[in-house]
Design a protein around this motif. Structure first.
Motif, short mmCIF file in Angstrom:
data_model
loop_
_atom_site.label_atom_id
_atom_site.label_comp_id
_atom_site.label_asym_id
_atom_site.label_seq_id
_atom_site.Cartn_x
_atom_site.Cartn_y
_atom_site.Cartn_z
N UNK A 165 42.66 53.90 50.73
CA UNK A 165 43.59 54.21 51.81
C UNK A 165 45.04 54.22 51.36
N UNK A 166 45.82 55.10 51.97
CA UNK A 166 47.26 55.14 51.71
C UNK A 166 48.01 54.12 52.55
N UNK A 167 47.29 53.35 53.37
CA UNK A 167 47.93 52.38 54.27
C UNK A 167 48.16 51.03 53.61
N UNK A 168 47.69 50.83 52.38
CA UNK A 168 47.87 49.53 51.74
C UNK A 168 48.25 49.72 50.28
N UNK A 169 48.33 48.62 49.55
CA UNK A 169 48.83 48.67 48.17
C UNK A 169 47.73 48.68 47.11
N UNK A 170 46.47 48.74 47.50
CA UNK A 170 45.38 48.74 46.52
C UNK A 170 45.45 49.98 45.64
N UNK A 171 45.11 49.81 44.38
CA UNK A 171 45.17 50.91 43.41
C UNK A 171 43.82 51.07 42.71
N UNK A 172 43.59 52.22 42.09
CA UNK A 172 42.36 52.37 41.30
C UNK A 172 42.25 51.29 40.23
N UNK A 173 43.37 50.90 39.63
CA UNK A 173 43.33 49.86 38.60
C UNK A 173 42.76 48.56 39.15
N UNK A 174 43.05 48.24 40.40
CA UNK A 174 42.51 47.03 41.02
C UNK A 174 40.99 47.09 41.10
N UNK A 175 40.48 48.25 41.46
CA UNK A 175 39.02 48.41 41.60
C UNK A 175 38.36 48.39 40.23
N UNK A 176 38.95 49.07 39.25
CA UNK A 176 38.38 49.07 37.91
C UNK A 176 38.35 47.67 37.30
N UNK A 177 39.30 46.83 37.69
CA UNK A 177 39.40 45.48 37.12
C UNK A 177 38.50 44.47 37.82
N UNK A 178 37.91 44.86 38.94
CA UNK A 178 37.06 43.95 39.71
C UNK A 178 35.65 43.94 39.10
N UNK A 179 35.32 42.89 38.41
CA UNK A 179 34.04 42.82 37.71
C UNK A 179 32.85 42.89 38.65
N UNK A 180 33.05 42.48 39.90
CA UNK A 180 31.94 42.52 40.85
C UNK A 180 31.53 43.96 41.17
N UNK A 181 32.43 44.91 40.93
CA UNK A 181 32.15 46.32 41.24
C UNK A 181 31.84 47.15 40.00
N UNK A 182 31.68 46.50 38.87
CA UNK A 182 31.52 47.22 37.61
C UNK A 182 30.30 48.13 37.57
N UNK A 183 29.27 47.81 38.34
CA UNK A 183 28.04 48.61 38.31
C UNK A 183 28.04 49.76 39.31
#
Length: 343
Positions: A237-255
């Motif tokens: 979403x463009x409504x918050x500050x989350x970035x693709x880098x945040x998602x890539x760094x989240x080990x819980x989502x690695x799979x």
């Protein structure tokens, strides 16, 4: 509906809002206060200026300061705020602004509308969710401003773009990629369901919203649910500050497939955020189409479309560097095929 020349001459007219309520005006309005977050950019697009907007939502002000809209219309970065995230109007502030009309949600109950009507304001109630609802906004704004020919022109352009994007992705109709939209919440994420505009632009672009069958509004999404959906693309979403880098760094989502394939992208911020319905929505349709089908880049010509659209909507010659900012080239640079948006 009066034609624009009649409205512009000062003749009275009546607007039927999305509550079904009729509101009568003596002539085109001069001062508009709106608690609805995307509406100022749409009003400016219909009007060709920001001159009639006197009050906005706090979230709109944030977007105006962060994105290019504040450059297009510097006054938008200093506009008085009349409501926050709960949309409860600050009636005392609105009284001081002396608006001819207040635009407010028509489907959020008496808490957001009754205080305004009790104070004697003319209130236009709008509803959200579909392309048809958004097009009604544009028609209403055209009526209010005496710019009905302009609003018709914008709608004709949107309809043309709808057909063009659907034709662009038609060769890929047999394989609809799974798309997940994520918005940061206090304790994780929420997503958008089948009734949200997210599903509209996902469908136009040839994808499928993995959360379309959920009945709750803006439901919480767990890591387990994301893993179970295993989306091919994640859009932030463009409504918050989350970035693709945040998602890539989240080990819980690695799979998650989208993470493995580096297909996580931040939604652009143009004159307004591109996730909800707005006058720039045809650009969002094309952006998502290219995210899902990178090979369309040369045929899509999004950067040229952005230039043409900013000229059409705002009379502004957007630069290449500003286009990079709109598309969040830096933030999305390490995601798959995003270099295609430089063409």
């Amino acid at each position: 509906m009066k034609d624009s020349s009649t409205a512009a001459s000062g003749a009275g007219f009546t607007v039927t809002d999305q509550r079904g309520k009729k509101i009568t005006f003596d002539g085109p309005v001069q001062r508009i206060a709106t608690a609805i977050i995307p509406s100022p950019s749409m009003i400016a697009a219909v009007d060709g200026s920001y001159d009639h907007i006197v009050g906005i939502n706090e979230s709109t002000l944030t977007a105006n300061k962060q994105g290019i809209f504040g450059t297009l219309f510097p006054k938008s970065k200093k506009t008085t705020t009349i409501a926050g995230a709960d949309f409860i109007p600050n009636v005392e502030t609105i009284v001081g602004l002396k608006p001819d009309v207040v635009i407010q949600w028509g489907d959020m109950g008496d808490d957001v509308i009754a205080p305004l009507e009790n104070a004697g304001f003319k209130v236009i109630g709008l509803t959200y969710g579909t392309q048809a609802m958004m097009e009604t906004w544009i028609k209403i704004f055209g009526q209010l401003l005496g710019k009905e020919e302009r609003s018709t022109e914008l709608l004709d352009w949107m309809h043309s773009e709808d057909k063009a994007v659907r034709a662009l992705v038609k060769p890929y109709a047999k394989k609809k990629q799974k798309v997940l939209y994520l918005r940061t919440a206090a304790d994780g994420w929420t997503t958008a369901t089948g009734s949200d505009y997210v599903t509209h632009w996902t469908t136009i672009a040839g994808g499928v919203n993995v959360a379309s069958d959920i009945s709750a509004d803006a439901p919480q999404v767990s890591v387990e649910q994301i893993l179970a959906w295993d989306p091919e693309v994640i859009l932030l979403s463009a409504f918050d500050d989350a970035t693709p880098a945040d998602i890539y760094a989240d080990k819980k989502l690695a799979d998650v497939r989208a993470v493995r394939d580096r297909r996580v992208y931040k939604v652009p911020l143009g004159g307004y955020r591109w996730d909800p319905p707005c006058c720039e929505s045809p650009l969002m349709w094309r952006w998502v189409a290219q995210i899902l089908h990178p090979e369309l880049a040369s045929r899509n010509g999004l950067r040229t479309r952005i230039k043409d659209t900013f000229d059409r909507l705002y009379g502004y010659a957007i630069s290449a560097a500003q286009t990079d900012e709109v598309l969040r080239m830096d933030m999305n640079a390490k995601s798959a095929s995003y270099a295609g948006f430089r063409a």
